[in-house]
Write an enzyme that holds these catalytic residues in place. Structure first.
Site: not given
Length: 523
Positions: A260, A272, A342, A346
Site C-alpha cells: 500500500k 480526517k 478514509d 483496502r
C-alpha cells in the site's frame, strides 16, 4: 544521524576510544563471555581490564542498563537478560533504544555487538533503525562531514565462529533496505509524491537491472483499476500501479508482495481531523517496506519468481474526489459502494492483489499495509497484525517476526462471521464496516482477500503494520526484515535460511503444507 554511513566488518580493528568512540552492547551473560584480549585494543589506553570487569559487575539490566567506561568515549550497555514468548530473543527494540541513547558522539564510531549467530540478523536491522537517513534540519545541511559507524559482531554460544564475508554482505543489504524504507516513510508528501515514489522504484529497478511496469492515471481507469484510480484521481500527482518483476531460471513458484503506497491520506471527503491527519505521510509504509525488501532479496540471490507490486495514490480532496455513495468497479470485477473515503487502502490493495492473481499468476500473495488505526489497539505498537488463509503461514509469520525483530501477532480469520459487515444493497460490497466494534482490522483484511476469493487455493497473507511503521515521530523501516526472514528459504544466503521458519519448523521433513488437498511448497 542522517549523514551516517553504516559499515559491517568482520573486525573493526583497534583504536583509542578518544579518537574512535565505542559502544559495547549485548545481553549481560554474553558480555561476560567476551575475553579482555578481544576488547583491549578498542579500549586501551583509556580503560584497564580491572575497570572493564568492574563495569560488567555493576550492570543490572531491568530491563536495560549501561555504564560509562571512559568519559563519554566508551560505554558498555546490557540488553534484557530474558524476554517473553511474544518478544524477539534478540531484544531488538532495546538494541535500537540503547544505540540511540548510549552510542558516544563522534565522526567515526564503533559498535561491538555481542550476540548469538541466530540473533545477528535481527540485531543488525535494529541497529539500522537508530540511524535514519531523512532530515531537513538546517544544521545538518551545513555539515559536510560524513560520519561513519563501524559494526563488529562478536558471536557467542553455538556456531560462534567468525562472521563470514557473505554474512556481512547480507547484513549490509538488509540494513540498507530498512533505511531506504524508513527514509521514504519519513519524507513528507510535498517531496514524496507518487511521481517521486515512482522514481525510487525506477532507481531500485536500475540497480537490479529490472525495468518496472507502470500503469498510470487514465490508463488505470481504462484497464479497470477502479480502486487505485478512484482513490487517487483528485490529486495533483496521478495514481499508479507499478511492478518490479524478478523471474530467474529454475523458479518453481511465483510470489507477489503487494504494498500500500498512499503517499498522503487526508481521508478524502470523509476528511480526517486536525489531530489525526498529521503523520499520514506514513501511509506509504507498506510499499516502502516492499521496495526495501525486494532490493535486498534480489541482491541476496532470490531463487523463485518475485513480483513487487506498488499501489500508489494520494488520497486527496478536490472537485474530482470520490464521494461517499459512489460505486467503483475494481480490477477483480466486483463493485464497491463507497461509504467511507478514509477506508482507501483496502481499495488500492484489492486492485493490487487481483492483478497479482490474474496477471502475474502468483501462488503466494502477501500484502503489506498501514491499513487500520485499530491495528495498534488489536496488537499494539510493536507487533504488526497478520491475517491469512493458512494456519501454517500464520505461525510462520509469528516465528519470523521473533527471529528478525519485526514482531507479528495473529488476527482472527473468520470470513463467514465477519465479511457480512460489508453488505451493500446496491453493490457487491461496501468498503467500510457496519459495526466498527467487530474486529475492524480483521474485516479490513478480509475486504482485500475477497477480491481474490476466499476459496482461492493459493496462500494469501495480509500484514497490517500501521502502528510499528513508526516509533514516535520517526519511521522504523518495519517490514523489510520480516519479508526477508519469512521468505529466507527462497534465498541462497545461509543467514536468511537461518532466520526463516519456513521449510524447517513448520514441516521439517518435506517443507510442504497441506491446504485444501493441494500441496503448496514453502519457500
Amino acid at each position: 544521524m542522517a549523514n551516517v554511513g553504516l559499515q559491517f566488518q568482520a573486525s573493526a580493528g583497534d583504536a583509542d576510544p578518544q579518537s574512535r568512540p565505542l559502544l559495547l552492547l549485548g545481553q549481560l551473560h554474553h558480555l561476560h563471555r567476551v575475553p579482555w584480549s578481544h576488547v583491549r585494543g578498542k579500549l586501551q589506553p583509556r580503560v584497564t581490564e580491572e575497570l572493564w570487569q568492574a563495569a560488567l559487575s555493576t550492570l543490572n539490566p531491568n530491563p536495560t542498563d549501561s555504564c560509562p567506561l571512559y568519559l563519554n568515549y566508551a560505554t558498555v550497555a546490557a540488553l534484557p537478560s530474558r524476554v517473553s514468548r511474544h518478544n524477539s530473543p534478540s531484544a531488538a527494540h532495546f538494541v535500537t533504544r540503547l544505540v540511540r541513547t548510549c552510542l558516544p558522539p563522534g565522526t567515526h564510531r564503533c559498535i561491538l555487538m555481542v550476540c548469538e549467530r541466530s540473533d545477528a540478523f535481527a540485531s543488525a536491522c535494529a541497529l539500522a533503525r537508530a540511524f535514519p537517513l531523512f532530515t531537513h534540519r538546517s544544521g545538518a545541511a551545513r555539515r559536510a562531514d560524513k560520519k561513519t559507524v563501524t559494526v563488529e559482531f562478536f558471536l557467542v554460544g553455538q556456531d560462534n565462529g567468525p562472521v563470514e564475508v557473505s554474512t556481512l554482505q547480507c547484513l549490509a543489504n538488509a540494513t540498507e533496505g530498512v533505511r531506504l524504507a524508513a527514509r521514504i516513510v519519513d519524507t513528507p508528501c510535498n517531496e514524496m509524491n507518487t511521481d517521486t515514489f515512482l522514481e525510487e522504484i525506477k532507481k531500485v529497478g536500475k540497480d537490479l537491472g529490472i525495468t518496472p511496469t507502470i500503469i498510470r492515471d487514465e490508463e488505470l481507469k481504462t484497464r479497470g483499476f477502479g480502486g487505485i484510480y478512484g482513490v487517487g484521481k483528485a490529486a495533483l500527482h496521478p495514481p499508479a500501479l507499478a511492478v518490479l518483476s524478478h523471474t530467474p531460471e529454475g523458479a518453481t513458484q511465483t510470489i507477489a508482495w503487494v504494498g500500500k503506497g498512499i503517499v498522503y491520506d487526508t481521508g478524502g471527503l470523509s476528511i480526517k481531523g486536525k489531530t489525526t491527519m498529521p503523520g499520514m505521510k506514513r501511509d506509504c509504509g507498506g510499499a516502502a517496506a516492499v521496495l526495501g525488501a525486494f532490493r535486498a532479496a534480489i541482491k541476496q540471490g532470490f531463487k523463485d519468481n518475485l513480483h513487487a507490486v506498488f499501489c500508489l495514490a494520494e488520497n486527496s480532496v478536490g472537485p474530482n474526489a470520490t464521494r461517499p455513495d459512489d460505486i467503483h468497479l475494481l480490477y477483480s470485477g466486483k463493485t464497491v459502494e463507497i461509504n467511507n473515503t478514509d477506508a482507501e487502502g483496502r481499495l488500492v490493495l484489492a486492485d493490487g492483489v487481483s492483478y497479482a492473481c490474474k496477471d502475474l499468476g502468483a501462488d503466494i500473495i502477501l500484502d503489506v499495509a498501514t491499513l487500520t488505526g485499530a491495528q495498534g489497539i488489536a496488537t499494539g505498537k510493536y507487533h504488526a497484525a497478520v491475517l491469512t488463509n493458512s494456519a501454517e503461514w500464520e505461525a510462520a509469520c509469528v516465528k519470523a517476526g521473533r527471529r528478525c525483530g519485526d514482531l507479528v501477532h495473529p488476527l482472527v480469520y473468520c470470513p463467514e462471521l465477519h465479511f457480512s459487515e460489508f453488505t451493500s444493497a446496491v453493490a457487491d460490497m461496501k468498503n467500510s464496516v457496519a459495526d466498527r466494534d467487530n474486529s475492524p482490522s480483521s474485516c479490513a483484511g478480509l475486504f482485500i482477500a475477497s477480491h481474490i476469493g476466499f476459496d482461492w487455493p493459493g496462500v494469501w497473507v495480509h500484514l497490517d503494520i500501521a502502528a510499528p511503521v513508526h516509533a514516535g515521530e520517526r519511521a522504523t523501516g518495519f517490514g523489510v526484515a520480516l519479508l526477508l526472514a519469512l521468505f529466507g528459504r527462497a534465498s541462497e544466503d545461509p543467514l536468511l535460511n537461518l532466520v526463516s521458519p519456513l521449510g524447517c519448523d513448520v514441516d521439517a521433513q518435506e517443507g510442504h503444507v497441506e491446504r485444501d488437498s493441494k500441496r503448496r511448497r514453502l519457500v
